[in-house]
Design a protein around this motif. Structure first.
Motif, PDB file in Angstrom:
ATOM      1  N   GLN A  49     -23.836 -39.269-147.566  1.00 49.98           N
ATOM      2  CA  GLN A  49     -22.942 -38.625-146.301  1.00 49.98           C
ATOM      3  C   GLN A  49     -21.798 -37.875-147.080  1.00 49.98           C
ATOM      4  O   GLN A  49     -20.737 -37.870-146.702  1.00 49.98           O
ATOM      5  CB  GLN A  49     -22.399 -40.030-145.910  1.00 49.98           C
ATOM      6  CG  GLN A  49     -23.247 -40.967-144.850  1.00 49.98           C
ATOM      7  CD  GLN A  49     -23.471 -40.060-143.616  1.00 49.98           C
ATOM      8  OE1 GLN A  49     -22.610 -39.553-142.998  1.00 49.98           O
ATOM      9  NE2 GLN A  49     -24.759 -40.291-143.144  1.00 49.98           N
ATOM     10  N   GLY A  52     -20.498 -35.497-144.094  1.00 49.57           N
ATOM     11  CA  GLY A  52     -20.021 -36.420-143.537  1.00 49.57           C
ATOM     12  C   GLY A  52     -18.577 -36.761-143.897  1.00 49.57           C
ATOM     13  O   GLY A  52     -17.572 -36.593-142.906  1.00 49.57           O
ATOM     14  N   THR A  76     -25.356 -29.632-135.486  1.00 46.19           N
ATOM     15  CA  THR A  76     -25.216 -30.710-136.146  1.00 46.19           C
ATOM     16  C   THR A  76     -23.624 -30.797-136.399  1.00 46.19           C
ATOM     17  O   THR A  76     -23.095 -31.978-136.336  1.00 46.19           O
ATOM     18  CB  THR A  76     -25.993 -30.886-137.498  1.00 46.19           C
ATOM     19  OG1 THR A  76     -27.394 -30.702-137.020  1.00 46.19           O
ATOM     20  CG2 THR A  76     -25.711 -32.036-138.230  1.00 46.19           C
ATOM     21  N   SER A  79     -21.470 -31.304-133.113  1.00 47.47           N
ATOM     22  CA  SER A  79     -21.692 -32.501-132.563  1.00 47.47           C
ATOM     23  C   SER A  79     -21.305 -33.546-133.337  1.00 47.47           C
ATOM     24  O   SER A  79     -20.762 -34.712-132.957  1.00 47.47           O
ATOM     25  CB  SER A  79     -23.373 -32.658-132.277  1.00 47.47           C
ATOM     26  OG  SER A  79     -24.063 -32.843-133.553  1.00 47.47           O
ATOM     27  N   ARG A  80     -21.426 -33.657-134.739  1.00 45.27           N
ATOM     28  CA  ARG A  80     -20.600 -34.556-135.675  1.00 45.27           C
ATOM     29  C   ARG A  80     -19.040 -34.641-135.260  1.00 45.27           C
ATOM     30  O   ARG A  80     -18.232 -35.590-135.082  1.00 45.27           O
ATOM     31  CB  ARG A  80     -20.782 -34.335-136.951  1.00 45.27           C
ATOM     32  CG  ARG A  80     -22.083 -34.494-137.591  1.00 45.27           C
ATOM     33  CD  ARG A  80     -21.952 -34.640-139.085  1.00 45.27           C
ATOM     34  NE  ARG A  80     -23.275 -35.498-139.650  1.00 45.27           N
ATOM     35  CZ  ARG A  80     -23.115 -35.646-140.876  1.00 45.27           C
ATOM     36  NH1 ARG A  80     -22.792 -34.639-141.797  1.00 45.27           N
ATOM     37  NH2 ARG A  80     -23.995 -36.460-141.402  1.00 45.27           N
ATOM     38  N   SER A  83     -18.320 -36.051-131.889  1.00 44.25           N
ATOM     39  CA  SER A  83     -18.751 -37.507-131.904  1.00 44.25           C
ATOM     40  C   SER A  83     -17.738 -38.181-132.809  1.00 44.25           C
ATOM     41  O   SER A  83     -17.335 -39.547-132.285  1.00 44.25           O
ATOM     42  CB  SER A  83     -20.085 -37.893-132.871  1.00 44.25           C
ATOM     43  OG  SER A  83     -20.385 -39.335-133.000  1.00 44.25           O
ATOM     44  N   ALA A  90     -23.970 -39.393-131.927  1.00 46.51           N
ATOM     45  CA  ALA A  90     -24.509 -37.918-131.997  1.00 46.51           C
ATOM     46  C   ALA A  90     -25.538 -37.847-130.645  1.00 46.51           C
ATOM     47  O   ALA A  90     -25.565 -36.737-130.232  1.00 46.51           O
ATOM     48  CB  ALA A  90     -24.932 -37.587-133.044  1.00 46.51           C
ATOM     49  N   THR A 261     -19.824 -40.313-137.622  1.00 42.90           N
ATOM     50  CA  THR A 261     -19.141 -39.510-138.545  1.00 42.90           C
ATOM     51  C   THR A 261     -17.603 -39.821-138.723  1.00 42.90           C
ATOM     52  O   THR A 261     -17.021 -39.115-138.809  1.00 42.90           O
ATOM     53  CB  THR A 261     -19.238 -38.039-138.259  1.00 42.90           C
ATOM     54  OG1 THR A 261     -20.605 -37.847-137.899  1.00 42.90           O
ATOM     55  CG2 THR A 261     -18.973 -37.227-139.506  1.00 42.90           C
TER      56      THR A 261
END
Length: 290
Positions: A49, A52, A76, A79-80, A83, A90, A261
């Protein structure tokens, strides 16, 4: 040419501590002080991660940030962030964007206050970096305060060439000096070391970080994820102006929530592993709120 006094006066602002993030309080309590204008490395083994962690960190600071992503796709990464902002998974973000209408607009609105600007593409090239920074300055009339590279081995020619990797480190240092930005570089640690098999959920020591490149930045953090408890361990293996432990036996712990995340402080203690008997560090628990 500058005298020491003039140099201190001119660059005092660039050496200020970065805005603190609540989830990292135990890391700060352990003496880690990320600063403006530094080169910072975040290193870990595959699947820990790192992206992240870095994305969460810069999103929480919310400083003007230019994020070069070769590891994550555009969807990605965005959207992280959505989120993170909404605490929807996600999958929920993806479904809402596909649904359209008010659901799509809600996620777009959630990102309206973000100060992160992305640049996607692999490999990362210095021509791309120059063009993106020129465009950023043209748009905002200022340099970004944070520049992230995800990750070092995605630079052109740096997949396995040590000379090119060293050139990237030199370029990152020059970028930080010329612009005053904090440069955050993500990098890999070895998956083949004995410790990767015997202690896979402990942060890798400094000598396990590929190419020995963690010695170049002002601050190098080593990270690991325990998937059984979602404990996220962070060790400071290099810090020019503060305590560090190259063995990574001393680390703080937070909780990782990969579906959002997000990261948060551990509920009871952030454990910093005890040193070997030969080490002269003092004992090791950092209590919440201390």
């Amino acid at each position: 040419m500058l005298t020491p006094g003039r140099s201190l006066a001119l660059h005092a602002e660039s050496g200020k501590e970065l805005p603190r993030v609540e989830a990292f309080e135990d890391l700060y309590a352990a003496g880690v002080r990320p600063r403006h204008g530094e080169v910072v490395m975040v290193a870990g083994r595959s699947g820990t991660q790192k992206s992240g962690f870095c994305l969460f960190w810069v999103a929480q600071m919310n400083l003007p940030t230019l994020y070069f992503s070769a590891d994550m796709s555009a969807f990605t990464a965005s959207s992280r962030l959505a989120s993170m902002a909404t605490r929807d998974t996600a999958e929920m973000v993806e479904a809402g964007m596909a649904e359209g209408g008010k659901y799509r607009q809600a996620y777009i609105d959630a990102l309206a206050s973000s100060n992160i600007t992305f640049s996607f593409g692999s490999p990362i090239t210095w021509k791309q970096i120059d063009e993106e920074i020129e465009a950023y300055v043209e748009l905002w009339d200022a340099y970004p305060q944070v520049v992230c590279f995800d990750n070092l081995m995605d630079f052109e020619g740096a997949e396995s060439d040590y000379t090119e990797q060293m050139a990237v480190m030199q370029g990152a240092t020059e970028l930080a000096r010329d612009t005053g930005a904090t440069v955050i570089l993500l990098h890999h640690a070895s998956d083949k070391a004995w410790e990767a098999k015997s202690s896979p959920w402990n942060p890798p020591s400094r000598d396990q970080i590929k190419g020995g490149l963690s010695e170049k930045p002002e601050l190098s953090l080593s990270v690991a994820l325990d998937p059984t408890s979602m404990a996220y361990h962070v060790a400071c293996v290099k810090q020019r102006m503060g305590p560090c432990d190259p063995t990574a036996q001393r680390y703080t712990t937070m909780i990782c929530e990969p579906e959002f995340t997000r990261f948060r402080r551990a509920e009871k203690h952030a454990i910093i592993r005890a040193p070997k008997p030969a080490d002269d560090w003092s004992p090791t628990k950092v209590l919440l709120g201390s």
